[in-house]
Design a protein around this motif. Sequence first.
Motif, PDB file in Angstrom:
ATOM      1  N   LEU A  79       0.814  -1.170   0.015  1.00 55.66           N
ATOM      2  CA  LEU A  79       0.042  -0.005  -0.140  1.00 55.66           C
ATOM      3  C   LEU A  79       0.843   1.355  -0.036  1.00 55.66           C
ATOM      4  O   LEU A  79       0.544   2.263  -0.818  1.00 55.66           O
ATOM      5  N   LEU A  80       1.812   1.129   0.813  1.00 58.09           N
ATOM      6  CA  LEU A  80       2.787   2.471   0.785  1.00 58.09           C
ATOM      7  C   LEU A  80       3.496   2.466  -0.445  1.00 58.09           C
ATOM      8  O   LEU A  80       3.750   3.740  -1.047  1.00 58.09           O
ATOM      9  N   PHE A 138       6.821   5.869  -4.204  1.00 56.92           N
ATOM     10  CA  PHE A 138       7.958   5.313  -4.090  1.00 56.92           C
ATOM     11  C   PHE A 138       8.941   5.945  -2.892  1.00 56.92           C
ATOM     12  O   PHE A 138       9.771   5.128  -1.967  1.00 56.92           O
ATOM     13  N   VAL A 139       8.939   7.278  -2.499  1.00 58.32           N
ATOM     14  CA  VAL A 139       9.358   7.932  -1.568  1.00 58.32           C
ATOM     15  C   VAL A 139       8.902   7.371   0.057  1.00 58.32           C
ATOM     16  O   VAL A 139       9.659   7.086   0.644  1.00 58.32           O
ATOM     17  N   LEU A 140       7.581   7.075   0.019  1.00 54.62           N
ATOM     18  CA  LEU A 140       7.019   6.702   1.246  1.00 54.62           C
ATOM     19  C   LEU A 140       7.550   5.211   1.392  1.00 54.62           C
ATOM     20  O   LEU A 140       8.078   4.757   2.283  1.00 54.62           O
ATOM     21  N   MET A 156      11.684   1.550   3.916  1.00 52.26           N
ATOM     22  CA  MET A 156      12.440   0.451   3.942  1.00 52.26           C
ATOM     23  C   MET A 156      13.813   0.368   4.837  1.00 52.26           C
ATOM     24  O   MET A 156      14.453  -0.407   5.014  1.00 52.26           O
ATOM     25  N   VAL A 157      14.218   2.064   4.680  1.00 49.16           N
ATOM     26  CA  VAL A 157      15.458   2.163   5.597  1.00 49.16           C
ATOM     27  C   VAL A 157      15.507   1.525   6.919  1.00 49.16           C
ATOM     28  O   VAL A 157      16.592   0.836   7.211  1.00 49.16           O
ATOM     29  N   PRO A 158      14.675   1.863   7.906  1.00 51.39           N
ATOM     30  CA  PRO A 158      14.548   0.985   9.443  1.00 51.39           C
ATOM     31  C   PRO A 158      14.394  -0.248   9.084  1.00 51.39           C
ATOM     32  O   PRO A 158      15.007  -1.056  10.042  1.00 51.39           O
ATOM     33  N   MET A 159      13.391  -0.730   7.970  1.00 60.67           N
ATOM     34  CA  MET A 159      13.501  -2.458   7.813  1.00 60.67           C
ATOM     35  C   MET A 159      14.553  -2.956   7.611  1.00 60.67           C
ATOM     36  O   MET A 159      14.886  -4.142   8.093  1.00 60.67           O
ATOM     37  N   LEU A 202       9.401  -2.825  -4.504  1.00 65.84           N
ATOM     38  CA  LEU A 202       8.132  -2.887  -3.985  1.00 65.84           C
ATOM     39  C   LEU A 202       7.059  -1.904  -4.745  1.00 65.84           C
ATOM     40  O   LEU A 202       5.796  -2.492  -5.036  1.00 65.84           O
ATOM     41  N   THR A 203       7.728  -0.740  -5.206  1.00 66.13           N
ATOM     42  CA  THR A 203       6.965  -0.214  -6.195  1.00 66.13           C
ATOM     43  C   THR A 203       6.536  -0.676  -7.269  1.00 66.13           C
ATOM     44  O   THR A 203       5.340  -0.826  -7.950  1.00 66.13           O
ATOM     45  N   LEU A 204       7.458  -1.481  -8.056  1.00 64.25           N
ATOM     46  CA  LEU A 204       7.103  -2.125  -9.272  1.00 64.25           C
ATOM     47  C   LEU A 204       6.172  -3.150  -9.086  1.00 64.25           C
ATOM     48  O   LEU A 204       5.291  -3.403  -9.969  1.00 64.25           O
ATOM     49  N   ARG A 205       6.344  -4.075  -8.065  1.00 64.17           N
ATOM     50  CA  ARG A 205       5.353  -5.000  -7.796  1.00 64.17           C
ATOM     51  C   ARG A 205       3.894  -4.538  -7.558  1.00 64.17           C
ATOM     52  O   ARG A 205       3.011  -5.099  -7.767  1.00 64.17           O
ATOM     53  N   SER A 206       3.684  -3.373  -6.966  1.00 60.86           N
ATOM     54  CA  SER A 206       2.529  -2.883  -6.634  1.00 60.86           C
ATOM     55  C   SER A 206       1.736  -2.251  -7.793  1.00 60.86           C
ATOM     56  O   SER A 206       0.577  -1.709  -7.586  1.00 60.86           O
ATOM     57  N   ARG A 207       2.193  -2.247  -8.862  1.00 60.55           N
ATOM     58  CA  ARG A 207       1.657  -1.233 -10.096  1.00 60.55           C
ATOM     59  C   ARG A 207       1.419  -2.544 -11.192  1.00 60.55           C
ATOM     60  O   ARG A 207       1.801  -3.579 -11.162  1.00 60.55           O
ATOM     61  N   PRO A 208       0.484  -2.133 -12.160  1.00 61.92           N
ATOM     62  CA  PRO A 208       0.154  -3.038 -13.186  1.00 61.92           C
ATOM     63  C   PRO A 208       1.582  -3.483 -13.880  1.00 61.92           C
ATOM     64  O   PRO A 208       2.580  -2.780 -14.294  1.00 61.92           O
ATOM     65  N   TRP A 209       1.636  -4.888 -14.156  1.00 65.38           N
ATOM     66  CA  TRP A 209       2.682  -5.226 -14.970  1.00 65.38           C
ATOM     67  C   TRP A 209       2.561  -4.867 -16.695  1.00 65.38           C
ATOM     68  O   TRP A 209       1.403  -4.533 -17.126  1.00 65.38           O
ATOM     69  N   VAL A 210       3.714  -4.591 -17.197  1.00 64.29           N
ATOM     70  CA  VAL A 210       3.697  -4.116 -18.389  1.00 64.29           C
ATOM     71  C   VAL A 210       3.764  -5.462 -19.657  1.00 64.29           C
ATOM     72  O   VAL A 210       3.940  -5.345 -20.745  1.00 64.29           O
ATOM     73  N   PHE A 211       3.416  -6.724 -19.173  1.00 66.47           N
ATOM     74  CA  PHE A 211       3.365  -7.747 -20.036  1.00 66.47           C
ATOM     75  C   PHE A 211       2.486  -8.585 -19.435  1.00 66.47           C
ATOM     76  O   PHE A 211       1.905  -8.554 -18.157  1.00 66.47           O
TER      77      PHE A 211
END
Length: 282
Positions: free
Chosen positions: A149-150, A155-157, A162-165, A211-220
């Motif tokens: 969701l973040l 991407f900035v969120l 992810m930094v502390p994670m 994570l951002t790439l995974r959260s958005r529609p795939w291009v194939f």
Amino acid sequence: MTNPRVDTTFSTPDGRRLGYAEYGEADGKPVFLFHGNPGSRYEWLRVAGSETLRGLRAIGPDRPGFGLSDFQPRRTHLDWAKDVAALADHLGLDKFAVIGFSAGGAHALACAAAMPERVARLGLISCVAPLDVPGITEGMSWPNKRELLLARASFVLAWAWMVPMARRALGQARRRLAKAPDGVDRDKQDAIYRNLEEAFRQGARGCAYELTLRSRPWVFDVSQVSTETHLWQGEADDNVPPPMGHYLAKALPKCEAHFVPGGRHALHGRRMDEILSAVMER
């Protein structure tokens, strides 16, 4: 190739550095192994030098922003297929198999979609699926849903999250390694720690971008992947939950699915020999 070569790099056609490791036998059947997120070319240290890689030449590349590979802004899954094609050309490989774990599975699918004439066989381990499928996240843990969701929001969120994670994950892996007795368990914990350390070599940006790439529609389109595929899915996986495996098993035209009762996310830890034997027809 009696000892793995784990710190090799080459330059992509657009001038980026891409890191990769080679495991197994130099004249073996070629297979690309794609790490998860977080992960790196060190993902496969646990099988290096073992009978698991008998007869195989395994190449484990770092994706952009991980390990030794330069970050690539605005990349898509299909951009990764271009990098793999360039690396295969560099290594003199015409045809090869591809196996992807978790987030690496989506990148493996992209390679099969973009290079059907070069990807001979495909292996998917706990593979992520497109999120725009109804009910696809049923059974996913709340922390994993929250990350997505973040990432979908910004991407900035995701990067800030992810930094502390990353620090926490490295600290936990370091403590487990310090407590591990000598022997097999210590070797396993050392491989896990080295993989995480390398995953975050450049910080958390690469992980956040994926994570951002995974959260958005795939291009194939997954259903257009015609490569013979073997899929493994744990029925107790709350990171990549079973609906993702069931969706891919139905969507892929030539898929043999293996659903593991009680299996969790890192199935390759204990099943890599089985996986490689099936995908490589040994």
